[in-house]
Design a protein around this motif. Structure first.
Motif, mmCIF file in Angstrom:
data_model
loop_
_atom_site.group_PDB
_atom_site.id
_atom_site.type_symbol
_atom_site.label_atom_id
_atom_site.label_comp_id
_atom_site.label_asym_id
_atom_site.label_seq_id
_atom_site.Cartn_x
_atom_site.Cartn_y
_atom_site.Cartn_z
ATOM 1 N N ASP A 1 0.836 -1.202 0.000
ATOM 2 C CA ASP A 1 0.000 0.000 0.000
ATOM 3 C C ASP A 1 0.872 1.253 0.000
ATOM 4 O OD1 ASP A 1 -1.737 2.140 0.653
ATOM 5 O OD2 ASP A 1 -3.135 0.756 1.603
ATOM 6 N N GLU A 2 1.023 1.842 -1.172
ATOM 7 C CA GLU A 2 1.907 3.002 -1.309
ATOM 8 C C GLU A 2 1.400 4.186 -0.494
ATOM 9 O OE1 GLU A 2 3.806 5.859 -4.807
ATOM 10 O OE2 GLU A 2 2.692 4.054 -5.343
ATOM 11 N N GLU A 3 0.056 4.361 -0.439
ATOM 12 C CA GLU A 3 -0.518 5.488 0.303
ATOM 13 C C GLU A 3 -0.224 5.378 1.797
ATOM 14 O OE1 GLU A 3 -4.885 7.600 1.035
ATOM 15 O OE2 GLU A 3 -4.683 5.954 -0.393
ATOM 16 N N LEU A 4 -0.389 4.182 2.343
ATOM 17 C CA LEU A 4 -0.094 3.966 3.765
ATOM 18 C C LEU A 4 1.387 4.182 4.035
ATOM 19 C CD1 LEU A 4 -0.896 3.021 6.614
ATOM 20 C CD2 LEU A 4 -0.529 0.667 5.833
ATOM 21 N N ARG A 5 2.231 3.623 3.161
ATOM 22 C CA ARG A 5 3.681 3.745 3.346
ATOM 23 C C ARG A 5 4.103 5.221 3.293
ATOM 24 N NH1 ARG A 5 4.776 0.602 -0.395
ATOM 25 N NH2 ARG A 5 5.662 2.001 -1.940
ATOM 26 N N GLN A 6 3.532 5.980 2.356
ATOM 27 C CA GLN A 6 3.881 7.395 2.223
ATOM 28 C C GLN A 6 3.412 8.191 3.445
ATOM 29 O OE1 GLN A 6 5.761 8.666 -0.379
ATOM 30 N NE2 GLN A 6 5.872 10.466 0.924
ATOM 31 N N SER A 7 2.244 7.838 3.981
ATOM 32 C CA SER A 7 1.727 8.532 5.167
ATOM 33 C C SER A 7 2.643 8.310 6.365
ATOM 34 C CB SER A 7 0.316 8.040 5.502
ATOM 35 O OG SER A 7 -0.594 8.381 4.496
ATOM 36 N N VAL A 8 3.101 7.057 6.539
ATOM 37 C CA VAL A 8 4.024 6.756 7.640
ATOM 38 C C VAL A 8 5.340 7.512 7.433
ATOM 39 C CG1 VAL A 8 5.358 4.943 8.777
ATOM 40 C CG2 VAL A 8 2.989 4.508 8.112
ATOM 41 N N TYR A 9 5.825 7.539 6.191
ATOM 42 C CA TYR A 9 7.076 8.247 5.879
ATOM 43 C C TYR A 9 6.957 9.738 6.213
ATOM 44 C CZ TYR A 9 10.824 10.350 3.126
ATOM 45 O OH TYR A 9 11.903 11.083 2.732
ATOM 46 N N PHE B 1 10.945 -0.440 1.998
ATOM 47 C CA PHE B 1 11.103 0.066 3.358
ATOM 48 C C PHE B 1 12.338 0.948 3.520
ATOM 49 C CE2 PHE B 1 8.714 -3.912 3.918
ATOM 50 C CZ PHE B 1 7.588 -3.396 4.534
ATOM 51 N N LYS B 2 13.210 0.912 2.551
ATOM 52 C CA LYS B 2 14.460 1.666 2.700
ATOM 53 C C LYS B 2 14.198 3.159 2.829
ATOM 54 C CE LYS B 2 17.599 -1.690 0.641
ATOM 55 N NZ LYS B 2 18.600 -1.986 -0.389
ATOM 56 N N GLU B 3 13.187 3.647 2.103
ATOM 57 C CA GLU B 3 12.862 5.068 2.203
ATOM 58 C C GLU B 3 12.340 5.407 3.601
ATOM 59 O OE1 GLU B 3 10.589 8.428 -0.466
ATOM 60 O OE2 GLU B 3 9.618 6.489 -0.212
ATOM 61 N N LEU B 4 11.536 4.507 4.189
ATOM 62 C CA LEU B 4 10.989 4.750 5.522
ATOM 63 C C LEU B 4 12.088 4.912 6.564
ATOM 64 C CD1 LEU B 4 8.003 2.215 5.659
ATOM 65 C CD2 LEU B 4 7.850 4.696 5.506
ATOM 66 N N LEU B 5 13.200 4.192 6.356
ATOM 67 C CA LEU B 5 14.296 4.236 7.325
ATOM 68 C C LEU B 5 15.458 5.093 6.826
ATOM 69 C CD1 LEU B 5 14.282 0.429 8.232
ATOM 70 C CD2 LEU B 5 13.201 2.292 9.492
ATOM 71 N N GLY B 6 15.190 5.869 5.785
ATOM 72 C CA GLY B 6 16.264 6.604 5.110
ATOM 73 C C GLY B 6 16.909 7.702 5.930
ATOM 74 N N TYR B 7 16.228 8.160 6.978
ATOM 75 C CA TYR B 7 16.789 9.243 7.795
ATOM 76 C C TYR B 7 17.771 8.738 8.846
ATOM 77 C CZ TYR B 7 13.169 12.357 5.928
ATOM 78 O OH TYR B 7 12.385 13.111 5.110
ATOM 79 N N LEU B 8 17.902 7.442 8.993
ATOM 80 C CA LEU B 8 18.746 6.892 10.052
ATOM 81 C C LEU B 8 20.212 6.842 9.629
ATOM 82 C CD1 LEU B 8 16.480 3.923 11.187
ATOM 83 C CD2 LEU B 8 16.788 6.109 12.351
ATOM 84 N N GLY B 9 21.091 7.062 10.590
ATOM 85 C CA GLY B 9 22.522 6.979 10.334
ATOM 86 C C GLY B 9 23.100 5.696 10.906
ATOM 87 N N TYR C 1 20.540 -6.921 6.963
ATOM 88 C CA TYR C 1 21.611 -6.658 6.007
ATOM 89 C C TYR C 1 21.047 -6.157 4.672
ATOM 90 C CZ TYR C 1 25.824 -7.234 3.228
ATOM 91 O OH TYR C 1 26.895 -6.990 2.405
ATOM 92 N N GLN C 2 19.933 -6.749 4.230
ATOM 93 C CA GLN C 2 19.332 -6.344 2.955
ATOM 94 C C GLN C 2 18.563 -5.032 3.071
ATOM 95 O OE1 GLN C 2 17.147 -10.021 2.273
ATOM 96 N NE2 GLN C 2 18.506 -10.540 0.590
ATOM 97 N N LEU C 3 18.151 -4.710 4.302
ATOM 98 C CA LEU C 3 17.330 -3.517 4.522
ATOM 99 C C LEU C 3 18.147 -2.228 4.471
ATOM 100 C CD1 LEU C 3 14.443 -2.580 5.364
ATOM 101 C CD2 LEU C 3 15.152 -2.869 7.731
ATOM 102 N N VAL C 4 19.405 -2.312 4.859
ATOM 103 C CA VAL C 4 20.253 -1.122 4.998
ATOM 104 C C VAL C 4 21.115 -0.941 3.749
ATOM 105 C CG1 VAL C 4 22.061 -0.052 6.406
ATOM 106 C CG2 VAL C 4 20.266 -1.415 7.494
#
Length: 644
Positions: free
Chosen positions: A192-200, A240-248, A275-278
């Motif tokens: 669900d792109e809409e849900l994912r974008q809302s969480v982002y 999911f990479k975009e959702l976690l994209g702000y993390l260092g 490993y695949q997520l980051v």
């Protein structure tokens, strides 16, 4: 008329007028006439009850201390208002026609359509002197909801809180973030792109405004993703990479260390997901940061179990993908303080080591006699793991069995016996109250049932244990069972909650079987369920096209509207659809009312290609078509204004 009968008639009238509001624009004469009749009914009731306050629960309506429930009429109305975030609605004397029509028009909007318009039902503000007073549900009450509709609502609430920059709403959502997202399936987030974008967007806002809450919420999301080991495919994890994209690297290493230390189920498969997520470029820095955090942590020095767990992360056949710098870090950490003089007998660690030795032996042994002995031990180990409900290790055994069983011709039976044990255990597990994690692979491995069909029918239809695994197994393992399933569904046709869960569970069932069941459920008399069936037909296939066309012939305008909404998404069918609903033969205007209804529905849906058909209808000859010509011209004008 007494008050009780007047209330029953009121609810019946309310359901009818809401149906009409969902089918016609609020300016349509038929809807205005219907609303006027209902207003008269409501005015008469308000003579008996000056202030009519209706309290809403997910499945019932309360007026004072009296509860209206069980009947489909009350359940439908309760669910409709609950999904529009209404906790209570109060009608008072002095209600105007415009106020009533505005209320009906808003509450009749399907949830998805309401969300597109940027509102979820009605505003929480009630102007002074209003004769309709609305009290909204708060977030904690919405946490009781699950399923497709609730997912849509939360997608909207994430977005609206950020858009309005409402600090109180944002804090409330952030405080309940873990409870909210754990109600979703991971598949909801990657599909669900809409849900994912809302969480982002929500996380992005927190990052700028409240770093602590951002890290807490992101950690909850990270943990949810990491614990679903069936999502390791790169194409899914990429979402999911975009959702976690702000993390260092410091954030990731901190989250990873917490999982290693605190989550008993964190294993090599969990690490593979991580490993695949980051981003691959970050891993070297994460490994260095992880080593620093771990070496300064007292728990590593004091707890040999943690060191052993770390050792297993790299000393495992499933972590061949692990880069050398991670192996170096894990090897170093597992030896940290290993010179402890106190001997610790760790029975669990001994069992774990024995288990992996067995796996490696069965995987690599070529000698039939030695392999047979190893399989005997593995079968006993399987019994222990079943008793402990260790799904992760059973998954590893089943993967090995699938890999080996058809290659060792003389030893097929022991492999089949082990697979049978796991299958029988899994069949029981799908009916647990809380579904275990990582069950999908085990369910996929079931080729024949250890039980008869009566066991499944009793568990699902009598015990109410409905989920996508149990329904998938019922229909997959007993392909000739449809008539029995139909029989059981027929007995449940007034249980809306059960039917909703059953429809949701069909998402993972073969499309042809799923469609036959949906078509059968559509035959039930409840219009809420009929609409839900239509909404579940997300696209037009050769299977459901003729069925949708048959719905277009029904008298119920709200059902025709749902069918048209599905058909409107299919470019190749649009002209055929418009031909069927608008170019109807109407001798002496006998079918003009039906054409006008269909025109209003198509206009409300903004149906592509409508303009051409409105032009044709605006020129239809003969005096009995004058009203039709007038309405077609008005619709054309509205269409041109919207597009200009």
């Amino acid at each position: 008329m007494d008050k009780d009968q007047a209330l029953i008639d009121f609810f019946k009238g309310l359901r009818i007028v809401i149906n009409n509001a969902s089918a016609y624009p609020k300016t349509h004469p038929y809807f205005i006439k219907s609303a006027a009749a209902f207003k008269l009914q409501l005015d008469n009731l308000l003579q008996l009850i000056p202030v009519l306050k209706i309290n809403i629960t997910p499945k019932s309506i309360l007026i004072g201390v009296k509860s209206y429930q069980n009947s489909p009429l009350y359940v439908e109305l309760a669910q409709l208002m609950h999904l529009h975030k209404i906790k209570s609605v109060e009608f008072r004397r002095g209600l105007t026609q415009d106020q009533l029509i505005d209320f009906l028009n808003k509450i009749s909007l399907p949830i998805k359509e309401a969300l597109k318009q940027g509102r979820l039902g009605l505003p929480s503000e009630n102007p002074a002197g209003s004769s309709i007073v609305i009290e909204e549900l708060d977030y904690s009450e919405l946490l009781k909801d699950s399923g497709e509709q609730a997912k849509d609502i939360w997608a909207y609430l994430f977005g609206s809180a950020v858009k309005q920059e409402s600090r109180s709403k944002i804090d409330e959502i952030a405080g309940n973030f873990n409870a909210i997202i754990t109600r979703f399936k991971i598949s909801d987030l990657y599909k669900d792109e809409e849900l994912r974008q809302s969480v982002y967007n929500f996380l992005s806002y927190l990052k700028d405004k409240d770093k602590d809450k951002f890290l807490e919420c992101t950690k909850d999301l990270f943990r949810l993703i990491l614990r679903d080991k069936d999502i390791s495919e790169e194409n899914k994890l990429g979402k999911f990479k975009e959702l976690l994209g702000y993390l260092g690297k410091e954030d990731f290493s901190g989250f990873l260390w917490e999982e290693i230390v605190n989550n008993d189920k964190f294993d090599s498969l969990s690490f593979k997901v991580f490993y695949q997520l980051v981003d691959v470029k970050m891993h070297n820095g994460i490994a260095m940061s992880l080593e620093e955090k771990a070496k300064s942590a007292k728990i590593l020095q004091d707890n040999p179990k943690i060191r052993k767990k770390i050792r297993e992360l790299f000393d495992n056949p499933e972590t061949v993908f692990l880069p050398e710098f991670y192996r170096h870090v894990f090897s170093s950490l597992s030896r940290q303080q290993a010179q402890d003089t106190d001997f610790v007998f760790d029975r669990k660690a001994l069992q774990e080591n024995f288990f992996f030795v067995l796996l490696n032996t069965v995987s690599m042994e070529d000698n039939d006699d030695k392999l047979a002995q190893a399989l005997k031990y593995l079968s006993e180990e399987c019994d222990r793991l079943i008793a402990e409900k260790n799904f992760d290790h059973l998954r590893l055994i089943l993967k090995l069995v699938h890999k080996k069983k058809n290659r060792e011709n003389g030893l097929n039976k022991p492999f089949e016996d082990i697979a049978g044990k796991i299958a029988s255990f899994t069949e029981k597990a799908v009916f647990d109250e809380a579904l275990p994690e990582n069950l999908a692979y085990l369910v996929k491995g079931i080729e024949k049932s250890s039980f008869n069909i009566e066991y499944y029918l009793n568990q699902i239809f009598l015990e109410g244990k409905v989920n996508h695994f149990s329904v998938k197994l019922l229909l997959g393992l007993f392909p000739g069972s449809l008539s029995l399933v139909f029989q059981q569904l027929g007995r449940k046709q007034t249980d809306l909650d059960f039917l909703h869960k059953f429809l949701s569970s069909l998402e993972y069932v073969d499309s042809s079987v799923s469609f036959e069941i949906k078509r059968f459920i559509f035959s039930f008399p409840n219009n809420v369920i009929k609409r839900e069936v239509l909404q579940s037909l997300k696209d037009v296939s050769s299977l459901n096209r003729d069925f949708l066309f048959s719905v277009l012939k029904l008298e119920n305008a709200s059902l025709r509207k749902e069918a048209l909404a599905v058909l409107s998404g299919n470019d190749s069918q649009r002209e055929t659809v418009l031909d069927k609903i608008l170019l109807i033969n109407s001798p002496f205007g006998t079918k003009n009312e039906l054409i006008l209804e269909n025109m209003a529905i198509a206009e409300k849906l903004n149906f592509a290609g409508l303009e051409k058909y409105l032009e044709i209808l605006s020129k239809r000859p003969f005096f009995w078509n004058s009203g039709l010509r007038k309405k077609a011209k008005e619709a054309l004008k509205n269409l041109h204004e919207r597009n200009s």
